[in-house]
Design a protein around this motif. Structure first.
Motif, PDB file in Angstrom:
ATOM      1  N   ARG A   1      63.156   0.302  32.234  1.00  0.00           N
ATOM      2  CA  ARG A   1      62.732   1.490  31.488  1.00  0.00           C
ATOM      3  C   ARG A   1      62.118   2.488  32.478  1.00  0.00           C
ATOM      4  N   TRP A   2      61.610   3.610  31.958  1.00  0.00           N
ATOM      5  CA  TRP A   2      61.142   4.669  32.843  1.00  0.00           C
ATOM      6  C   TRP A   2      59.784   5.195  32.399  1.00  0.00           C
ATOM      7  N   MET A   3      59.021   5.648  33.390  1.00  0.00           N
ATOM      8  CA  MET A   3      57.741   6.310  33.162  1.00  0.00           C
ATOM      9  C   MET A   3      57.788   7.690  33.811  1.00  0.00           C
ATOM     10  N   SER A   4      57.142   8.664  33.175  1.00  0.00           N
ATOM     11  CA  SER A   4      57.052  10.011  33.740  1.00  0.00           C
ATOM     12  C   SER A   4      55.698  10.180  34.416  1.00  0.00           C
ATOM     13  N   VAL A   5      55.718  10.765  35.614  1.00  0.00           N
ATOM     14  CA  VAL A   5      54.489  10.979  36.376  1.00  0.00           C
ATOM     15  C   VAL A   5      54.344  12.468  36.674  1.00  0.00           C
ATOM     16  N   GLY A   6      53.304  13.071  36.138  1.00  0.00           N
ATOM     17  CA  GLY A   6      53.019  14.484  36.378  1.00  0.00           C
ATOM     18  C   GLY A   6      51.624  14.693  36.930  1.00  0.00           C
ATOM     19  N   SER A   7      51.162  13.789  37.742  1.00  0.00           N
ATOM     20  CA  SER A   7      49.761  13.773  38.205  1.00  0.00           C
ATOM     21  C   SER A   7      49.530  14.771  39.344  1.00  0.00           C
ATOM     22  N   LEU A   8      49.740  16.031  39.085  1.00  0.00           N
ATOM     23  CA  LEU A   8      49.709  17.039  40.140  1.00  0.00           C
ATOM     24  C   LEU A   8      48.304  17.297  40.681  1.00  0.00           C
ATOM     25  N   GLU A   9      47.310  17.355  39.801  1.00  0.00           N
ATOM     26  CA  GLU A   9      45.955  17.660  40.242  1.00  0.00           C
ATOM     27  C   GLU A   9      45.328  16.443  40.923  1.00  0.00           C
ATOM     28  N   PRO A  10      44.471  16.672  41.932  1.00  0.00           N
ATOM     29  CA  PRO A  10      43.884  15.554  42.683  1.00  0.00           C
ATOM     30  C   PRO A  10      43.187  14.511  41.809  1.00  0.00           C
ATOM     31  N   ALA A  11      42.474  14.959  40.779  1.00  0.00           N
ATOM     32  CA  ALA A  11      41.771  13.996  39.924  1.00  0.00           C
ATOM     33  C   ALA A  11      42.760  13.084  39.196  1.00  0.00           C
ATOM     34  N   PHE A  12      43.875  13.667  38.730  1.00  0.00           N
ATOM     35  CA  PHE A  12      44.884  12.866  38.050  1.00  0.00           C
ATOM     36  C   PHE A  12      45.590  11.935  39.039  1.00  0.00           C
ATOM     37  N   MET A  13      45.845  12.434  40.237  1.00  0.00           N
ATOM     38  CA  MET A  13      46.512  11.628  41.256  1.00  0.00           C
ATOM     39  C   MET A  13      45.666  10.411  41.620  1.00  0.00           C
ATOM     40  N   LEU A  14      44.368  10.610  41.741  1.00  0.00           N
ATOM     41  CA  LEU A  14      43.482   9.495  42.078  1.00  0.00           C
ATOM     42  C   LEU A  14      43.501   8.446  40.972  1.00  0.00           C
ATOM     43  N   GLN A  15      43.506   8.895  39.707  1.00  0.00           N
ATOM     44  CA  GLN A  15      43.542   7.938  38.600  1.00  0.00           C
ATOM     45  C   GLN A  15      44.862   7.180  38.572  1.00  0.00           C
ATOM     46  N   LEU A  16      45.958   7.873  38.861  1.00  0.00           N
ATOM     47  CA  LEU A  16      47.263   7.210  38.928  1.00  0.00           C
ATOM     48  C   LEU A  16      47.252   6.102  39.968  1.00  0.00           C
ATOM     49  N   CYS A  17      46.853   6.441  41.179  1.00  0.00           N
ATOM     50  CA  CYS A  17      46.913   5.474  42.272  1.00  0.00           C
ATOM     51  C   CYS A  17      45.914   4.330  42.075  1.00  0.00           C
ATOM     52  N   THR A  18      44.763   4.671  41.504  1.00  0.00           N
ATOM     53  CA  THR A  18      43.771   3.634  41.237  1.00  0.00           C
ATOM     54  C   THR A  18      44.284   2.649  40.191  1.00  0.00           C
ATOM     55  N   ALA A  19      44.907   3.164  39.151  1.00  0.00           N
ATOM     56  CA  ALA A  19      45.450   2.296  38.100  1.00  0.00           C
ATOM     57  C   ALA A  19      46.516   1.359  38.650  1.00  0.00           C
ATOM     58  N   LEU A  20      47.265   1.827  39.644  1.00  0.00           N
ATOM     59  CA  LEU A  20      48.307   1.002  40.256  1.00  0.00           C
ATOM     60  C   LEU A  20      47.756   0.097  41.350  1.00  0.00           C
ATOM     61  N   GLY A  21      46.436   0.190  41.608  1.00  0.00           N
ATOM     62  CA  GLY A  21      45.828  -0.645  42.632  1.00  0.00           C
ATOM     63  C   GLY A  21      46.036  -0.140  44.034  1.00  0.00           C
ATOM     64  N   ARG A  22      46.384   1.158  44.180  1.00  0.00           N
ATOM     65  CA  ARG A  22      46.628   1.732  45.500  1.00  0.00           C
ATOM     66  C   ARG A  22      45.880   3.059  45.649  1.00  0.00           C
ATOM     67  N   PRO A  23      44.575   3.088  45.517  1.00  0.00           N
ATOM     68  CA  PRO A  23      43.838   4.353  45.585  1.00  0.00           C
ATOM     69  C   PRO A  23      44.020   5.090  46.899  1.00  0.00           C
ATOM     70  N   GLU A  24      44.356   4.377  47.966  1.00  0.00           N
ATOM     71  CA  GLU A  24      44.512   5.022  49.274  1.00  0.00           C
ATOM     72  C   GLU A  24      45.713   5.966  49.326  1.00  0.00           C
ATOM     73  N   LEU A  25      46.637   5.841  48.331  1.00  0.00           N
ATOM     74  CA  LEU A  25      47.815   6.710  48.304  1.00  0.00           C
ATOM     75  C   LEU A  25      47.499   8.113  47.790  1.00  0.00           C
ATOM     76  N   ALA A  26      46.361   8.280  47.151  1.00  0.00           N
ATOM     77  CA  ALA A  26      46.057   9.545  46.486  1.00  0.00           C
ATOM     78  C   ALA A  26      46.082  10.731  47.433  1.00  0.00           C
ATOM     79  N   ALA A  27      45.613  10.561  48.648  1.00  0.00           N
ATOM     80  CA  ALA A  27      45.555  11.676  49.595  1.00  0.00           C
ATOM     81  C   ALA A  27      46.940  12.207  49.923  1.00  0.00           C
ATOM     82  N   GLN A  28      47.974  11.359  49.869  1.00  0.00           N
ATOM     83  CA  GLN A  28      49.328  11.809  50.175  1.00  0.00           C
ATOM     84  C   GLN A  28      49.857  12.781  49.135  1.00  0.00           C
TER      85      GLN A  28
END
Length: 393
Positions: free
Chosen positions: A244-271
């Motif tokens: 299946r598929w998920m849509s990711v629109g986490s453009l703003e830094p705060a949303f990006m950090l929450q995305l990466c944190t939820a996936l267990g990879r908070p270090e990816l947020a800066a990219q």
């Protein structure tokens, strides 16, 4: 409850999708819409599958709340009926190729002479002027010529055939309604009607919005997967472990950090903040790996409580049952006429004064012919004579 457009009376000569979707919006908002249908040239929407109890579901939806008058416009007597209708129907919606209504004696100038307040809306593929005005086309062609298809798709596989008709609906239907209502406001100020020329290609061209603005001002030619919002960044779709598929629109830094944190990879947020294509592609690859570690249901549960602009790609049946869709009352039961009803998509506009409840599904061909002619003062004998002459059915 009459609805905000209860004062409008529309003669709708259109078929298929663009015109009928426009007049559906008008009818849902209270306008009185009378479809003028050919008894000899069937609207193909009437036979489009799937069918519910022998009736096309698409036709039942797109033509709800409208009456149907079956009238052969090639017969001279038909003009008498149209002239009578123009006494109080002061809006015409038509979707023929340029020149067809003129040949039938029903062009704007001819009808304006009968009712100077007439608002006449013509929806066509390419408009009333230009070298393509007489050329055939469909939604996919309008999107192609408008430039939209060139940067909507994947770099390795080309443009995507979209699942809904963008030029037909967002172009012809919605722009047609906007223009029509603007002409109504102008008429209230001046007492004069006007002819509105709506080209689906023109309207699709305007939908280029940000990409078009960038090209015209700066010469930046967009291509597939090279823009932030068309797959050129992490803003994209990601496959789950079970396909299946998920849509990711986490453009703003705060949303990006929450995305990466939820996936267990908070270090990816800066990219996510990097404008470099290589960095964006590297981030996408990392996100693909993380999403594919989870089944779709697990991802839905994971992001249900996370405000990160991440949502599941729902099948239509799932969307219908989604609590947000239910809370917004986006599905209505529409009467069939036999005491039963059919589930249909509701008018999406919410007025504080409310809207009238749906009155009936799309009508049968000529279902209201006798009723309409009777309201115009035609006697039963005259109606029967018109029927024998095959002017009406």
């Amino acid at each position: 409850m009459p609805g905000p457009l209860a004062s409008l009376k529309v003669l709708d000569f259109s078929t298929l999708l663009p015109g009928p979707f426009a007049s559906l919006l008008l009818a849902d908002m209270g306008a009185e819409v009378l479809r003028i249908e050919s008894p000899t040239r069937l609207d193909l929407l009437r036979v489009l599958p799937p069918h519910d109890q022998g009736v096309s579901a698409s036709h039942a939806y797109l033509n709800r709340n409208k009456r149907s008058l079956a009238l052969d416009l090639k017969q001279p007597e038909a003009l008498e009926v149209i002239r009578s209708l123009l006494r109080d129907h002061d809006i015409v919606l038509e979707q023929f190729r340029p020149g067809v209504m003129e040949r039938l004696g029903l062009g704007y100038e001819a009808l304006k002479a009968i009712n100077p307040k007439l608002i006449y809306v013509s929806i066509t593929g390419y408009g009333q002027t230009g070298p393509y005005k007489d050329r055939a086309g469909h939604d996919i062609n309008y999107l192609a010529l408008a430039g939209l298809a060139s940067y909507t798709g994947r770099a390795d596989s080309g443009p995507l055939p979209l699942g809904m008709q963008v030029a037909d609906v967002a172009g012809g239907s919605l722009h047609g309604v906007i223009g029509l209502l603007a002409a109504v406001i102008a008429r209230q100020q001046t007492g004069q009607g006007q002819h509105l020329d709506v080209s689906m290609t023109d309207c699709a061209f305007s939908l280029n919005a940000m990409a078009g603005a960038g090209y015209l001002a700066c010469g930046a030619e967009p291509g597939p997967e090279d823009q932030m919002l068309n797959g050129g960044s992490f803003y994209d779709y990601y496959r789950s472990r079970d396909g299946r598929w998920m849509s990711v629109g986490s453009l703003e830094p705060a949303f990006m950090l929450q995305l990466c944190t939820a996936l267990g990879r908070p270090e990816l947020a800066a990219q996510g903040l990097s404008p470099q294509p290589a960095q964006q592609q590297a981030l996408k690859n990392e996100l693909r790996v993380e999403f594919e570690k989870h089944d779709f249901a697990q991802l839905c549960e994971l992001f249900a409580g996370v405000d990160a602009c991440v949502e599941p790609v729902l099948r239509l049946g799932e969307a219908v049952r989604h609590p947000q869709v239910r809370a917004r009352d986006l599905v209505k039961q529409v009467p069939r006429g036999d005491g039963s009803s059919q589930a249909q998509m509701a008018c999406p506009l919410k007025f504080s004064g409310g809207l009238p409840e749906p009155r009936h599904m799309g009508a049968g061909l000529g279902e209201h012919t006798d009723q309409v002619l009777g309201e115009l003062g035609f006697s039963a004998q005259r109606i029967e004579a018109l029927r024998r002459a095959k002017v009406i059915v």
